[in-house]
Design an enzyme around this catalytic site. Structure first.
Site, mmCIF file in Angstrom:
data_model
loop_
_atom_site.group_PDB
_atom_site.id
_atom_site.type_symbol
_atom_site.label_atom_id
_atom_site.label_comp_id
_atom_site.label_asym_id
_atom_site.label_seq_id
_atom_site.Cartn_x
_atom_site.Cartn_y
_atom_site.Cartn_z
ATOM 1 N N THR A 3 -0.406 0.760 6.476
ATOM 2 C CA THR A 3 -0.499 -0.267 5.658
ATOM 3 C C THR A 3 -0.114 -1.460 6.411
ATOM 4 O O THR A 3 0.274 -1.698 7.312
ATOM 5 C CB THR A 3 1.187 -0.240 4.716
ATOM 6 O OG1 THR A 3 1.511 -1.217 4.145
ATOM 7 C CG2 THR A 3 1.927 0.543 5.441
ATOM 8 N N ASP A 55 -8.525 -2.560 4.186
ATOM 9 C CA ASP A 55 -8.804 -1.436 4.986
ATOM 10 C C ASP A 55 -8.495 -0.123 4.407
ATOM 11 O O ASP A 55 -9.065 1.088 4.923
ATOM 12 C CB ASP A 55 -7.631 -1.540 5.955
ATOM 13 C CG ASP A 55 -6.113 -1.479 5.469
ATOM 14 O OD1 ASP A 55 -5.468 -0.221 5.813
ATOM 15 O OD2 ASP A 55 -5.851 -2.221 4.630
ATOM 16 N N THR A 58 0.879 -1.233 -0.040
ATOM 17 C CA THR A 58 -0.167 -0.007 -0.048
ATOM 18 C C THR A 58 0.938 1.076 -0.078
ATOM 19 O O THR A 58 1.904 1.170 0.455
ATOM 20 C CB THR A 58 -0.739 0.142 1.388
ATOM 21 O OG1 THR A 58 -1.324 -1.275 1.316
ATOM 22 C CG2 THR A 58 -1.806 1.278 1.384
#
Length: 319
Positions: A220, A200, A169
């Site tokens: 992350t 998420d 991420t």
């Protein structure tokens, strides 16, 4: 009004960063931090700065966001992104979007041009079209490496859990001259994930959160674990209780590890401009610019410092 000194912190994902990719990841987070910082130096807003930093990493195939995103079970790229403005708690997010180069730009438009906070899949696609965001062929986002990994994970004896440790991420947090904070996070998700899986990143309070009263954070790591503890909001809660960014980050990451066995990483800036980049994984690429100094690293305890001028000079020469 006391002028704040602007600060930007970026991450390129927590997990395992393979040796041959290390330099590219380091260069990518440094470039993103310098670009976001130059927005702040020119008087731009924290929201502009985090969007710019994340866009830079979406365009960099070293990261699992935008071009370079991992593939779902069907071999397609489905991306999630969020952006949040700490001034008024406005936020915009998109999930499971395909065929656009920069999901973070679309998230920003959701925040500014709709009354909603999260658009998904087909609806996000229609909105992107209405906003004139160019569509690109899905293949354009797929790198050789992502395809290789996808194929490998289809093999009967493969263990998807194993390479999901490599979770790239990308994210950014910033505070601007006015003292406003913002966060942005973008991802291609988990390799070989089920179609329609949303992690998420697109979820407010998990993938990121920003509030001028306390600060901003971008996360992350293992998405499902992050969602269970609402990691981004948890860190800000700890700061509201008086913890420094570093202690708040470590406390929340530690809770996630002991409570649900999840690993991850976070970047944080508080309303006073203090920052942290912390992780419970083996590695996380990160970079910060504050007071015209650039700090960056990948391994625990690793921290290089350069002046921004020096960093910009070596940027121009190619890292």
């Amino acid at each position: 009004l006391g002028r704040m000194k602007p600060v930007i912190v970026v991450h390129g994902g927590a997990g395992r960063i393979f040796r041959e990719r290390e330099e590219g990841c380091r260069a990518g987070v440094v470039r993103a931090a310098l670009q976001g910082y130059s927005v702040l130096k020119q008087g731009g807003s924290a929201v502009d700065a985090v969007e710019e930093a994340v866009r830079s990493m979406e365009d960099d195939p070293h990261f699992n966001a935008g071009c370079g995103s991992v593939l779902n079970e069907k071999g397609e790229v489905e991306m999630d992104a969020i952006i949040m403005d700490g001034k008024n708690l406005e936020s915009g997010a998109v999930s499971a979007v395909k065929c656009i180069a920069n999901p973070i730009k679309l998230a920003r438009l959701v925040m500014e041009k709709t009354k909603h906070m999260l658009l998904t899949d087909h609806g996000a696609h229609l909105f992107a079209r209405a906003m004139g965001i160019p569509e690109i062929p899905g293949e354009k986002l797929i790198t050789e490496r992502s395809r290789e990994r996808w194929k490998k994970n289809l093999e009967p004896d493969s263990n998807p859990e194993e390479f999901q440790k490599d979770l790239g991420t990308v994210g950014a947090v910033a505070i601007d001259n006015e003292g406003n904070v913002a966060c942005a996070t973008s991802t291609g998700g988990l390799s070989n994930k089920l179609i329609g899986r949303v992690g998420d990143t697109a979820c407010i309070g998990s993938g990121g959160y920003a509030d001028n009263h306390s600060g901003a954070t971008s996360t992350t790591g293992h998405g499902e674990s992050i969602m269970k503890v609402v990691l981004a909001r948890l860190i800000l809660y700890h700061m509201e209780q008086g913890m420094s960014p570093e202690v708040a980050a470590d406390t929340a990451l530690d809770y996630m590890k002991t409570r649900v066995g999840g690993l991850g990483g976070v970047i944080v800036v508080n309303k006073a401009g203090e920052w942290a980049a912390r992780f419970s994984t083996k590695q996380m690429s990160w970079a910060t610019v504050k007071d015209d100094n650039l700090h960056y690293g990948i391994y625990a305890g690793e921290k290089h410092i350069k002046s921004v001028d020096e960093a910009l000079a070596s940027e121009r020469e190619g890292f």
